[in-house]
Design an enzyme around this catalytic site. Structure first.
Site, PDB file in Angstrom:
ATOM      1  N   GLN A 108       0.841  -1.199   0.000  1.00 22.10           N
ATOM      2  CA  GLN A 108       0.000   0.000   0.000  1.00 22.10           C
ATOM      3  C   GLN A 108       0.874   1.245   0.000  1.00 22.10           C
ATOM      4  O   GLN A 108       0.369   2.359  -0.095  1.00 22.10           O
ATOM      5  CB  GLN A 108      -0.886   0.028   1.248  1.00 22.10           C
ATOM      6  CG  GLN A 108      -1.876  -1.112   1.330  1.00 22.10           C
ATOM      7  CD  GLN A 108      -2.487  -1.184   2.721  1.00 22.10           C
ATOM      8  OE1 GLN A 108      -3.274  -0.330   3.123  1.00 22.10           O
ATOM      9  NE2 GLN A 108      -2.126  -2.196   3.466  1.00 22.10           N
ATOM     10  N   ASN A 109       2.184   1.047   0.141  1.00 21.66           N
ATOM     11  CA  ASN A 109       3.078   2.204   0.234  1.00 21.66           C
ATOM     12  C   ASN A 109       3.353   2.787  -1.145  1.00 21.66           C
ATOM     13  O   ASN A 109       3.289   2.088  -2.156  1.00 21.66           O
ATOM     14  CB  ASN A 109       4.390   1.806   0.918  1.00 21.66           C
ATOM     15  CG  ASN A 109       4.158   1.358   2.344  1.00 21.66           C
ATOM     16  OD1 ASN A 109       3.111   1.664   2.895  1.00 21.66           O
ATOM     17  ND2 ASN A 109       5.092   0.643   2.920  1.00 21.66           N
ATOM     18  N   HIS A 126      -1.481   1.391  -4.274  1.00 27.72           N
ATOM     19  CA  HIS A 126      -1.813   2.817  -4.183  1.00 27.72           C
ATOM     20  C   HIS A 126      -0.887   3.680  -5.029  1.00 27.72           C
ATOM     21  O   HIS A 126      -0.799   4.884  -4.810  1.00 27.72           O
ATOM     22  CB  HIS A 126      -1.785   3.263  -2.717  1.00 27.72           C
ATOM     23  CG  HIS A 126      -2.869   2.618  -1.884  1.00 27.72           C
ATOM     24  ND1 HIS A 126      -2.899   2.669  -0.516  1.00 27.72           N
ATOM     25  CD2 HIS A 126      -3.957   1.908  -2.253  1.00 27.72           C
ATOM     26  CE1 HIS A 126      -3.967   2.005  -0.066  1.00 27.72           C
ATOM     27  NE2 HIS A 126      -4.621   1.527  -1.100  1.00 27.72           N
ATOM     28  N   ASN A 221       3.291  -6.697  13.476  1.00 30.97           N
ATOM     29  CA  ASN A 221       2.800  -5.351  13.768  1.00 30.97           C
ATOM     30  C   ASN A 221       2.869  -5.154  15.282  1.00 30.97           C
ATOM     31  O   ASN A 221       2.339  -5.984  16.029  1.00 30.97           O
ATOM     32  CB  ASN A 221       1.341  -5.221  13.278  1.00 30.97           C
ATOM     33  CG  ASN A 221       0.845  -3.776  13.303  1.00 30.97           C
ATOM     34  OD1 ASN A 221       1.174  -3.006  14.207  1.00 30.97           O
ATOM     35  ND2 ASN A 221       0.043  -3.421  12.321  1.00 30.97           N
ATOM     36  N   SER A 223       1.249  -3.273  17.114  1.00 24.43           N
ATOM     37  CA  SER A 223      -0.088  -3.070  17.695  1.00 24.43           C
ATOM     38  C   SER A 223      -1.055  -4.102  17.144  1.00 24.43           C
ATOM     39  O   SER A 223      -0.975  -4.461  15.971  1.00 24.43           O
ATOM     40  CB  SER A 223      -0.623  -1.683  17.341  1.00 24.43           C
ATOM     41  OG  SER A 223       0.294  -0.693  17.711  1.00 24.43           O
TER      42      SER A 223
HETATM   43  P1  NAD Z   1      -1.542   2.952   8.746  1.00 22.09           P
HETATM   44  O1  NAD Z   1      -0.767   4.216   8.918  1.00 22.09           O
HETATM   45  O2  NAD Z   1      -2.990   2.955   8.846  1.00 22.09           O
HETATM   46  O3  NAD Z   1      -1.026   1.856   9.778  1.00 22.09           O
HETATM   47  C1  NAD Z   1       0.297   1.567   9.967  1.00 22.09           C
HETATM   48  C2  NAD Z   1       0.419   0.306  10.813  1.00 22.09           C
HETATM   49  O4  NAD Z   1       1.806   0.059  10.987  1.00 22.09           O
HETATM   50  C3  NAD Z   1      -0.202   0.401  12.208  1.00 22.09           C
HETATM   51  O5  NAD Z   1      -1.053  -0.715  12.408  1.00 22.09           O
HETATM   52  C4  NAD Z   1       1.004   0.349  13.147  1.00 22.09           C
HETATM   53  O6  NAD Z   1       0.733  -0.348  14.352  1.00 22.09           O
HETATM   54  C5  NAD Z   1       2.015  -0.391  12.309  1.00 22.09           C
HETATM   55  N1  NAD Z   1       3.412  -0.135  12.643  1.00 22.09           N
HETATM   56  C6  NAD Z   1       3.943   0.979  13.208  1.00 22.09           C
HETATM   57  N2  NAD Z   1       5.274   0.837  13.325  1.00 22.09           N
HETATM   58  C7  NAD Z   1       5.589  -0.381  12.815  1.00 22.09           C
HETATM   59  C8  NAD Z   1       6.804  -1.085  12.649  1.00 22.09           C
HETATM   60  N3  NAD Z   1       7.973  -0.550  13.012  1.00 22.09           N
HETATM   61  N4  NAD Z   1       6.756  -2.320  12.100  1.00 22.09           N
HETATM   62  C9  NAD Z   1       5.567  -2.865  11.727  1.00 22.09           C
HETATM   63  N5  NAD Z   1       4.390  -2.229  11.859  1.00 22.09           N
HETATM   64  C10 NAD Z   1       4.400  -0.998  12.391  1.00 22.09           C
HETATM   65  O7  NAD Z   1      -1.076   2.412   7.357  1.00 22.09           O
HETATM   66  P2  NAD Z   1      -1.733   1.455   6.320  1.00 22.09           P
HETATM   67  O8  NAD Z   1      -2.589   0.432   6.983  1.00 22.09           O
HETATM   68  O9  NAD Z   1      -0.634   0.996   5.483  1.00 22.09           O
HETATM   69  O10 NAD Z   1      -2.745   2.320   5.446  1.00 22.09           O
HETATM   70  C11 NAD Z   1      -2.803   3.668   5.312  1.00 22.09           C
HETATM   71  C12 NAD Z   1      -2.525   4.250   3.963  1.00 22.09           C
HETATM   72  O11 NAD Z   1      -1.457   5.139   4.101  1.00 22.09           O
HETATM   73  C13 NAD Z   1      -2.104   3.391   2.862  1.00 22.09           C
HETATM   74  O12 NAD Z   1      -3.106   3.468   1.948  1.00 22.09           O
HETATM   75  C14 NAD Z   1      -0.834   4.020   2.224  1.00 22.09           C
HETATM   76  O13 NAD Z   1      -1.071   4.275   0.866  1.00 22.09           O
HETATM   77  C15 NAD Z   1      -0.688   5.302   2.919  1.00 22.09           C
HETATM   78  N6  NAD Z   1       0.640   5.679   3.424  1.00 22.09           N
HETATM   79  C16 NAD Z   1       1.787   5.285   2.795  1.00 22.09           C
HETATM   80  C17 NAD Z   1       3.030   5.610   3.334  1.00 22.09           C
HETATM   81  C18 NAD Z   1       4.295   5.169   2.617  1.00 22.09           C
HETATM   82  O14 NAD Z   1       4.297   5.077   1.391  1.00 22.09           O
HETATM   83  N7  NAD Z   1       5.370   4.871   3.339  1.00 22.09           N
HETATM   84  C19 NAD Z   1       3.111   6.323   4.525  1.00 22.09           C
HETATM   85  C20 NAD Z   1       1.915   6.739   5.144  1.00 22.09           C
HETATM   86  C21 NAD Z   1       0.687   6.392   4.587  1.00 22.09           C
END
Ligand code: NAD
Ligand code: ZN
Length: 258
Positions: A108-109, A126, A221, A223
């Protein structure tokens, strides 16, 4: 978490690593957290000050493209400073090492960090923050300097607004990526759910589809999520530590067999 848990998970994955097996890793923002890219819902995220729906939506792009691009440049700046962490590196190494296995990342990143780490089969649900096209003529734009020279950047051919190839709030996911993700998930022998809150649909349904199709599902994860009680194994630790540990155990189990 003791080594025993990692050994158990490694043993379960090793049992599935047969020629022709499919291993799928589904990753979310948490996978990039240890690279310094904030998650949507975590503390200290970009999103504490900006509601994503108000800055990363199709409506804002259409009505206030300059505001949209100022925010997108902030995201690009944060991501451009980030480098892959041991979670990305482990997934790339697994793909390169497990010769007879089909290995795919569904992410999703939008940060390109899996590709930077060396992963080759990456399904981007995404999109990607560093790909661009013109909203009017559809021309692919190779690069937009960062920061952009003008807000919004304009197409050299038709003066239309250039946009990043990412899925905004209010938009559909790319059909081909969805189809590939669905196929991989239903054929997966092992499904790893890494750093995703399992909230954003349709990605959130994938691990449950994998479970119904008989895959061994492992969640990493710190959490708990809705998947946690359903998964075969759950590791409540950051991915950058847990994944290398699991992989190390898989490798040493393989070494003992030969
Ligand atoms: P989210 O932000 O909703 O959730 C992130 C999850 O990661 C949480 O459940 C949290 O507990 C967990 N987490 C935190 N630190 C961690 C670690 N060190 N190791 C493993 N897990 C950890 O993100 P999502 O569910 O991916 O969805 C949200 C949307 O945000 C996606 O659609 C994405 O497109 C977008 N997004 C992308 C990026 C990126 O490209 N890096 C960054 C922020 C949001
Ligand atoms: Zn154009």
């Amino acid at each position: 978490m003791g080594d025993t848990k990692f050994k158990q998970i490694a043993a379960a994955i090793t049992r599935c690593i047969q020629p022709g097996a499919t291993i799928v890793a589904s990753t979310g923002a948490g996978c990039s957290k240890e690279s310094g890219v904030p998650t949507f819902r975590g503390e200290g995220g970009l999103w504490e000050e900006h509601r994503p729906e108000e800055v990363a939506s199709s409506g804002v792009l259409a009505n206030e493209p300059d505001k949209f691009w100022q925010f997108h440049d902030e995201i690009r700046r944060v991501i451009a400073q980030a480098a892959p962490n041991p979670a990305h590196e482990t997934l790339a190494e697994m793909e390169q090492t497990l010769d007879d296995v089909e290995f795919a990342v569904i992410t999703q990143n939008i940060d390109n960090l899996h590709q930077d780490a060396g992963s080759e089969t990456v399904i981007e649900l995404h999109g990607n923050a560093f790909r661009y096209y013109c909203v009017d003529c559809g021309k692919q734009i190779a690069d937009v300097p960062q920061p952009a020279e003008e807000y919004p950047p304009l197409c050299p051919d038709c003066d239309g607004v250039v946009r990043p190839d990412v899925v905004l709030f209010g938009e559909m996911l790319p059909q081909d990526a969805l189809r590939d993700a669905g196929y991989l998930t239903t054929t997966a022998d092992v499904f790893l759910s890494i750093g995703t809150s399992v909230i954003v649909q349709p990605a959130a349904s994938l691990p449950f589809t994998a479970l119904r199709a008989g895959a061994t599902v492992v969640e990493v994860n710190p959490s708990p999520t809705e998947l946690t009680p359903a998964a075969d194994y759950s590791v409540q630790e950051p991915a950058g530590g847990a994944l290398p540990n699991i992989w190390e155990e898989i490798r040493s189990a393989a070494g003992e067999q030969t």
